[in-house]
Design a protein around this motif. Sequence first.
Motif, short mmCIF file in Angstrom:
data_model
loop_
_atom_site.label_atom_id
_atom_site.label_comp_id
_atom_site.label_asym_id
_atom_site.label_seq_id
_atom_site.Cartn_x
_atom_site.Cartn_y
_atom_site.Cartn_z
N GLU A 7 49.11 48.98 32.77
CA GLU A 7 49.65 47.63 32.61
C GLU A 7 48.62 46.59 33.04
OE1 GLU A 7 52.39 44.72 31.54
OE2 GLU A 7 52.44 46.87 31.16
N GLU A 8 47.96 46.85 34.16
CA GLU A 8 46.92 45.92 34.62
C GLU A 8 45.76 45.87 33.64
OE1 GLU A 8 46.06 47.54 38.44
OE2 GLU A 8 47.57 46.35 39.47
N ARG A 9 45.39 47.04 33.10
CA ARG A 9 44.30 47.10 32.12
C ARG A 9 44.67 46.31 30.86
NH1 ARG A 9 39.94 50.43 31.17
NH2 ARG A 9 40.57 51.77 32.89
N ARG A 10 45.92 46.46 30.42
CA ARG A 10 46.38 45.75 29.22
C ARG A 10 46.35 44.24 29.44
NH1 ARG A 10 50.84 43.59 27.25
NH2 ARG A 10 52.11 44.14 29.03
N LEU A 11 46.82 43.79 30.60
CA LEU A 11 46.80 42.36 30.91
C LEU A 11 45.37 41.84 30.99
CD1 LEU A 11 49.68 42.10 33.55
CD2 LEU A 11 49.69 41.26 31.20
N ARG A 12 44.47 42.63 31.60
CA ARG A 12 43.08 42.22 31.71
C ARG A 12 42.41 42.13 30.33
NH1 ARG A 12 39.06 46.33 34.20
NH2 ARG A 12 39.19 46.97 32.04
N ASP A 13 42.68 43.11 29.48
CA ASP A 13 42.12 43.10 28.13
C ASP A 13 42.67 41.93 27.31
OD1 ASP A 13 40.70 45.34 28.79
OD2 ASP A 13 42.02 46.75 27.72
N LYS A 14 43.95 41.65 27.50
CA LYS A 14 44.58 40.54 26.77
C LYS A 14 43.97 39.22 27.22
CE LYS A 14 49.09 38.60 25.67
NZ LYS A 14 50.52 38.67 25.94
N LYS A 15 43.75 39.06 28.53
CA LYS A 15 43.14 37.83 29.04
C LYS A 15 41.73 37.70 28.51
CE LYS A 15 42.12 35.36 33.31
NZ LYS A 15 40.79 34.96 32.89
N ILE A 20 37.95 35.07 24.43
CA ILE A 20 36.99 35.20 23.33
C ILE A 20 37.44 34.42 22.10
CG2 ILE A 20 35.98 36.84 21.70
CD1 ILE A 20 36.09 38.92 23.89
N THR A 21 38.71 34.53 21.72
CA THR A 21 39.18 33.94 20.46
C THR A 21 40.53 33.27 20.64
OG1 THR A 21 39.74 34.41 18.17
CG2 THR A 21 40.25 36.13 19.76
N ALA A 22 40.80 32.29 19.76
CA ALA A 22 42.09 31.62 19.77
C ALA A 22 43.03 32.24 18.75
CB ALA A 22 41.91 30.14 19.47
#
Length: 92
Positions: A7-15, A20-22
């Motif tokens: 879950e933390e990895r997913r949140l970090r990747d999402k952030k 990077i992109t909008a």
Amino acid sequence: GSPITTEERRLRDKKHLNDITAARLPPLHHSPAKLLSIEESIAIQIKQKEAYEEMQAKLAAQKLAERLNIKMLRFEPEGEASMQYREVRDED
């Protein structure tokens, strides 16, 4: 250091992706795809093909009728149209 949870990895990747992109994925309006058995898939395809062919036949008949200028009227041999031609007789 310490291992991070998924879950933390997913949140970090999402952030990171947000930095990077909008661009955003469109919202999912329909239920996600589901697996069908071969039998279900074939049955659906046959039903869709029959509906398509029926629609094509109706459209072809409509176009032909328009081209030939055919008017479809109701025919009631025992209805009110036949009553108009009967003689009215008095019982006197």
